[in-house]
Design a protein around this motif. Structure first.
Motif, PDB file in Angstrom:
ATOM      1  N   ILE A  18       0.869  -1.186   0.000  1.00 32.59           N
ATOM      2  CA  ILE A  18       0.000   0.000   0.000  1.00 32.59           C
ATOM      3  C   ILE A  18       0.897   1.225   0.000  1.00 32.59           C
ATOM      4  O   ILE A  18       1.826   1.316   0.809  1.00 32.59           O
ATOM      5  CB  ILE A  18      -0.923   0.033   1.230  1.00 32.59           C
ATOM      6  CG1 ILE A  18      -2.006  -1.038   1.120  1.00 32.59           C
ATOM      7  CG2 ILE A  18      -1.578   1.409   1.378  1.00 32.59           C
ATOM      8  CD1 ILE A  18      -2.946  -1.098   2.301  1.00 32.59           C
ATOM      9  N   ASP A  19       0.643   2.130  -0.917  1.00 30.58           N
ATOM     10  CA  ASP A  19       1.333   3.421  -0.947  1.00 30.58           C
ATOM     11  C   ASP A  19       0.344   4.496  -0.520  1.00 30.58           C
ATOM     12  O   ASP A  19      -0.789   4.533  -1.014  1.00 30.58           O
ATOM     13  CB  ASP A  19       1.857   3.742  -2.351  1.00 30.58           C
ATOM     14  CG  ASP A  19       3.035   2.875  -2.744  1.00 30.58           C
ATOM     15  OD1 ASP A  19       3.678   2.294  -1.845  1.00 30.58           O
ATOM     16  OD2 ASP A  19       3.312   2.766  -3.954  1.00 30.58           O
ATOM     17  N   ASN A  20       0.770   5.363   0.383  1.00 33.78           N
ATOM     18  CA  ASN A  20      -0.034   6.498   0.835  1.00 33.78           C
ATOM     19  C   ASN A  20      -1.354   6.048   1.457  1.00 33.78           C
ATOM     20  O   ASN A  20      -2.410   6.599   1.177  1.00 33.78           O
ATOM     21  CB  ASN A  20      -0.285   7.476  -0.318  1.00 33.78           C
ATOM     22  CG  ASN A  20      -0.713   8.837   0.180  1.00 33.78           C
ATOM     23  OD1 ASN A  20      -0.314   9.266   1.249  1.00 33.78           O
ATOM     24  ND2 ASN A  20      -1.551   9.508  -0.593  1.00 33.78           N
ATOM     25  N   GLY A  21      -1.279   5.036   2.334  1.00 30.81           N
ATOM     26  CA  GLY A  21      -2.451   4.594   3.074  1.00 30.81           C
ATOM     27  C   GLY A  21      -2.684   5.482   4.284  1.00 30.81           C
ATOM     28  O   GLY A  21      -1.752   6.066   4.831  1.00 30.81           O
ATOM     29  N   PHE A  22      -3.935   5.576   4.701  1.00 28.87           N
ATOM     30  CA  PHE A  22      -4.307   6.428   5.828  1.00 28.87           C
ATOM     31  C   PHE A  22      -4.642   5.556   7.030  1.00 28.87           C
ATOM     32  O   PHE A  22      -5.463   4.644   6.928  1.00 28.87           O
ATOM     33  CB  PHE A  22      -5.508   7.305   5.464  1.00 28.87           C
ATOM     34  CG  PHE A  22      -5.897   8.274   6.537  1.00 28.87           C
ATOM     35  CD1 PHE A  22      -5.201   9.458   6.696  1.00 28.87           C
ATOM     36  CD2 PHE A  22      -6.956   8.010   7.384  1.00 28.87           C
ATOM     37  CE1 PHE A  22      -5.557  10.361   7.690  1.00 28.87           C
ATOM     38  CE2 PHE A  22      -7.319   8.901   8.376  1.00 28.87           C
ATOM     39  CZ  PHE A  22      -6.607  10.082   8.525  1.00 28.87           C
ATOM     40  N   VAL A  23      -4.009   5.822   8.177  1.00 26.53           N
ATOM     41  CA  VAL A  23      -4.237   5.038   9.394  1.00 26.53           C
ATOM     42  C   VAL A  23      -5.542   5.487  10.040  1.00 26.53           C
ATOM     43  O   VAL A  23      -5.635   6.585  10.580  1.00 26.53           O
ATOM     44  CB  VAL A  23      -3.061   5.170  10.383  1.00 26.53           C
ATOM     45  CG1 VAL A  23      -3.339   4.366  11.661  1.00 26.53           C
ATOM     46  CG2 VAL A  23      -1.754   4.724   9.739  1.00 26.53           C
ATOM     47  N   CYS A  75       4.258   4.199  18.097  1.00 22.84           N
ATOM     48  CA  CYS A  75       4.512   5.472  17.413  1.00 22.84           C
ATOM     49  C   CYS A  75       3.548   5.684  16.251  1.00 22.84           C
ATOM     50  O   CYS A  75       3.381   6.805  15.785  1.00 22.84           O
ATOM     51  CB  CYS A  75       5.948   5.532  16.899  1.00 22.84           C
ATOM     52  SG  CYS A  75       7.190   5.552  18.197  1.00 22.84           S
ATOM     53  N   ILE A  76       2.924   4.615  15.769  1.00 18.84           N
ATOM     54  CA  ILE A  76       1.959   4.747  14.675  1.00 18.84           C
ATOM     55  C   ILE A  76       0.623   5.131  15.287  1.00 18.84           C
ATOM     56  O   ILE A  76       0.100   4.437  16.144  1.00 18.84           O
ATOM     57  CB  ILE A  76       1.807   3.429  13.891  1.00 18.84           C
ATOM     58  CG1 ILE A  76       3.165   2.956  13.382  1.00 18.84           C
ATOM     59  CG2 ILE A  76       0.838   3.626  12.729  1.00 18.84           C
ATOM     60  CD1 ILE A  76       3.102   1.598  12.717  1.00 18.84           C
ATOM     61  N   GLN A  77       0.084   6.253  14.844  1.00 18.84           N
ATOM     62  CA  GLN A  77      -1.142   6.760  15.431  1.00 18.84           C
ATOM     63  C   GLN A  77      -2.163   7.085  14.353  1.00 18.84           C
ATOM     64  O   GLN A  77      -1.818   7.262  13.185  1.00 18.84           O
ATOM     65  CB  GLN A  77      -0.851   8.003  16.274  1.00 18.84           C
ATOM     66  CG  GLN A  77       0.071   7.696  17.433  1.00 18.84           C
ATOM     67  CD  GLN A  77       0.455   8.943  18.207  1.00 18.84           C
ATOM     68  OE1 GLN A  77       0.119  10.058  17.845  1.00 18.84           O
ATOM     69  NE2 GLN A  77       1.178   8.730  19.294  1.00 18.84           N
ATOM     70  N   GLU A  78      -3.421   7.150  14.782  1.00 19.64           N
ATOM     71  CA  GLU A  78      -4.494   7.522  13.864  1.00 19.64           C
ATOM     72  C   GLU A  78      -4.178   8.861  13.219  1.00 19.64           C
ATOM     73  O   GLU A  78      -3.655   9.762  13.858  1.00 19.64           O
ATOM     74  CB  GLU A  78      -5.815   7.625  14.623  1.00 19.64           C
ATOM     75  CG  GLU A  78      -6.294   6.311  15.175  1.00 19.64           C
ATOM     76  CD  GLU A  78      -7.502   6.456  16.080  1.00 19.64           C
ATOM     77  OE1 GLU A  78      -8.195   7.494  15.995  1.00 19.64           O
ATOM     78  OE2 GLU A  78      -7.744   5.540  16.869  1.00 19.64           O
ATOM     79  N   GLY A  79      -4.485   8.973  11.939  1.00 23.98           N
ATOM     80  CA  GLY A  79      -4.251  10.220  11.233  1.00 23.98           C
ATOM     81  C   GLY A  79      -2.929  10.275  10.520  1.00 23.98           C
ATOM     82  O   GLY A  79      -2.630  11.257   9.852  1.00 23.98           O
ATOM     83  N   MET A  80      -2.114   9.231  10.622  1.00 18.43           N
ATOM     84  CA  MET A  80      -0.836   9.197   9.919  1.00 18.43           C
ATOM     85  C   MET A  80      -1.008   8.595   8.527  1.00 18.43           C
ATOM     86  O   MET A  80      -1.952   7.854   8.267  1.00 18.43           O
ATOM     87  CB  MET A  80       0.191   8.382  10.698  1.00 18.43           C
ATOM     88  CG  MET A  80       0.686   9.054  11.945  1.00 18.43           C
ATOM     89  SD  MET A  80       1.965   8.051  12.757  1.00 18.43           S
ATOM     90  CE  MET A  80       2.679   9.292  13.834  1.00 18.43           C
TER      91      MET A  80
END
Length: 197
Positions: A18-23, A75-80
């Motif tokens: 996936i490229d440029n996926g939204f968390v 470190c990975i959070q919603e909105g990244m």
């Protein structure tokens, strides 16, 4: 999700990318485990079709930022925004699940797309870390803003305050994600909240 978000998924044999996926969601069990739910555009049918996949993270998952520095699961959070490489063996659940091999964090949505809303607070939901703006008697005029650990809330003097310090009727300036859910009222993530009155 805003139609300008163009996360794409590709298949490379038994490997998916996936490229440029939204968390959309991030759950951290510990520094070496958890999962993220990522949205992307599926163009396999010749048109954009918004899809989600749950990427399971374990101690074998490599997580780095765009500079190549190691990051932890938490470190990975919603909105990244992320790029990801993961197993082509996916469950048939909704959303499907797969084991992540590599996650590259590109940045936060506030760095890429954001909007500003100035309105009065209608109500505050401390239990669900959110607040509503608009007319408290008209749900169709309201917007629900989700507050997370990265949301900066300040008073009129610029001092940091907490969500519980906000009050209905206050005029606030909200810097938020440039997309909203299709729910009533619509929901979006607040990046910063400043009390104006």
């Amino acid at each position: 999700m805003d139609s300008n978000v163009n996360g794409l998924m590709f298949q490379l044999g038994n490997i998916m990318r996936i490229d440029n996926g939204f968390v959309e969601e991030s759950v951290c069990f510990n520094t070496a485990g958890g999962y993220i739910v990522v949205s992307y555009n599926d163009t396999s049918m010749g048109r954009n079709n918004r899809q989600q996949v749950r990427l399971n993270i374990n101690r074998n998952t490599k997580i780095i930022n765009f500079r190549g520095q190691n990051l932890c699961t938490c470190c990975i959070q919603e909105g990244m925004w992320i790029n990801a490489i993961f197993s082509g063996a996916m469950t048939r659940s909704i959303p499907p699940q797969a084991n992540a091999f590599l996650i590259i964090v590109q940045g936060r949505s506030q760095q890429l797309v954001s909007s500003v809303t100035i309105d009065r607070i209608a109500s505050i939901d401390l239990e669900n870390s959110s607040f509503y703006t608009g007319n408290r008697n008209d749900i169709n005029s309201q917007t629900r803003f989700i507050v997370n650990n990265n949301t900066v809330i300040t008073d009129r003097e610029g001092n940091r305050i907490r969500l519980r310090n906000l009050r209905p009727g206050q005029l606030v300036r909200v810097n938020h994600a440039n997309f909203q859910t299709a729910s009533i009222p619509p929901q979006t993530t607040a990046f910063s909240v400043q009390v104006l009155q």
